[in-house]
Design an enzyme around this catalytic site. Structure first.
Site, short mmCIF file in Angstrom:
data_model
loop_
_atom_site.label_atom_id
_atom_site.label_comp_id
_atom_site.label_asym_id
_atom_site.label_seq_id
_atom_site.Cartn_x
_atom_site.Cartn_y
_atom_site.Cartn_z
N HIS A 196 -5.48 -0.95 4.97
CA HIS A 196 -5.08 0.47 4.99
C HIS A 196 -6.20 1.23 5.73
CE1 HIS A 196 -3.21 4.01 2.54
NE2 HIS A 196 -3.99 4.52 3.46
N CYS B 25 -3.04 7.53 8.07
CA CYS B 25 -3.59 6.18 7.99
C CYS B 25 -2.58 5.17 8.52
CB CYS B 25 -3.91 5.82 6.54
SG CYS B 25 -5.08 6.92 5.74
N THR C 109 0.85 -1.18 0.00
CA THR C 109 0.00 0.00 0.00
C THR C 109 0.89 1.23 0.00
OG1 THR C 109 -2.01 1.00 0.91
CG2 THR C 109 -0.38 0.30 2.51
#
Lengths: 161, 206
Positions: free
Chosen positions: A46, A29, A23
């Site tokens: 994520h 995040c 990711t």
């Protein structure tokens, strides 16, 4: 040939050896990665927000720590992963900007990290490595063959945990 | 009619486009005065995007960008980003300071400070023209600057929005000109509740 499974923002997926899972651009995040070394399956979420409880729109369970991690676990169990064998690694939860005003929304990174930890604890999944906080973005990639998590940043280079 | 960006009709989009146009036009004028060169801009793009795709608009989630970020305070809260790709940022700094930095150099404190100031001036003129147009109270927070991956930076402004939906409205304006190209983007991300006030201040029936 191994391929790279991509996980978007507020998204989750799994990869089986020899594939990798990645990711990009984690800021506040948090990227949570679960790994079963016996069958070489890696799962990645994520996570954008700590909790689905206060959200007005809960249609995407992959967005919240409290719903994403259990869903990821479920997906991995379908592939034969066993919960007690799983280890967890996580990265992200940065505070990209600092403001004197702002309150809670401004420390969302830290809250995401805390929420992910408490969910892992509830599920009795052991957290073996983390690279969280700071004020910079991260791109992470796990090799489902080895379970090694590579963490790339713009200013601090690359490291592996 | 609705205040869900995903269900806006053509007329509502046109109104938002005009808002973006006026804001960015003023910002371009401010930039032009600052560096004493002519600046052109494109007609703004107004789009509703899944929040997961916003970073793709500036070259992908791990593209290196320079972003000045501020919170819009007042009647219609939201976030605003002024985003430059790395080369544009270097070109812009060169126009302002006369110093050309190499692509691999880290940005010096002076360059970062210059970019922050440009972002501050541009965002400020964007906002004040919007406030004049709508008669609404809109104030910028103190701006912050970051040089990092686009996804990491932009996701910050999406936290608020993502609590109430998966779509964000983006008013994106590019401007260019100068001897070396400088392409910048403004992203205006109003909080979900702000649309109603914005539209009613502009006389759009909801």
């Amino acid at each position: 040939m191994s391929k790279i499974v991509k996980v978007g923002m507020a998204d989750l997926n799994v990869a089986v050896s020899p594939d990798k899972i990645r990711t990009t651009g984690l800021g506040s995040c948090v990227g949570v990665v679960l790994y079963d070394s016996m069958i070489k399956v890696a799962g990645m979420a994520h996570v954008m927000l700590p909790s689905s409880e206060i959200a007005r729109d809960k249609t995407n369970p992959a967005k919240f720590a409290d719903t994403a991690i259990p869903l990821l676990l479920e997906k991995m169990e379908k592939l034969g992963a066993v919960r007690r064998r799983l280890t967890a690694k996580m990265a992200g939860g940065a505070q990209m900007f600092s403001f004197s005003t702002g309150g809670d929304a401004m420390r969302i990174g830290q809250r995401n990290v805390e929420a992910c930890k408490s969910v892992l604890e509830q599920l009795k999944i052991r957290l073996v490595a983390e690279d969280t906080g700071g004020n910079y973005g991260r791109t992470i990639e796990m090799d489902a063959e080895t379970g090694i998590l590579m963490i790339k940043t713009v200013s601090k280079g690359v490291k592996e945990v | 009619m609705t205040t869900n960006p995903k269900e806006f009709d053509d007329f509502q989009f046109d109104v938002l486009k005009e808002v973006g146009n006026i804001g960015a036009g003023n910002a371009a004028t401010a930039l032009s005065q600052l560096i004493n060169k002519e600046i052109d801009m494109k007609v703004p793009q107004v789009s509703v995007l899944p929040i997961t795709e916003i970073a793709g608009e500036v070259g992908g989630a791990d593209a290196l960008v320079v972003a000045v970020f501020l919170r819009i305070l007042g009647d219609v809260p939201g976030y605003m980003f002024f985003v430059l790709n790395e080369q544009s940022a270097r070109n812009l700094v060169k126009q302002m300071t006369g110093v050309q930095s190499e692509p691999d150099d880290v940005f010096s404190d002076m360059e970062i400070s210059a970019l922050n100031e440009v972002g501050n001036i541009l965002s400020g003129s964007y906002l004040s023209s919007m406030a004049d147009l709508t008669g609404l109270n809109m104030q910028p927070s103190v701006p912050a600057i970051a040089i990092d991956m686009a996804g990491a930076i932009l996701s910050y402004g999406l936290v608020e929005i993502s609590q109430s939906g998966d779509y964000a409205l983006m008013i994106d304006t590019s401007f260019f000109g100068l001897e070396e190209e400088v392409t910048g983007h403004f992203f205006l991300l109003p909080d979900p509740d702000s649309f109603e006030k914005l539209f009613s201040a502009l006389g759009v029936q909801l």
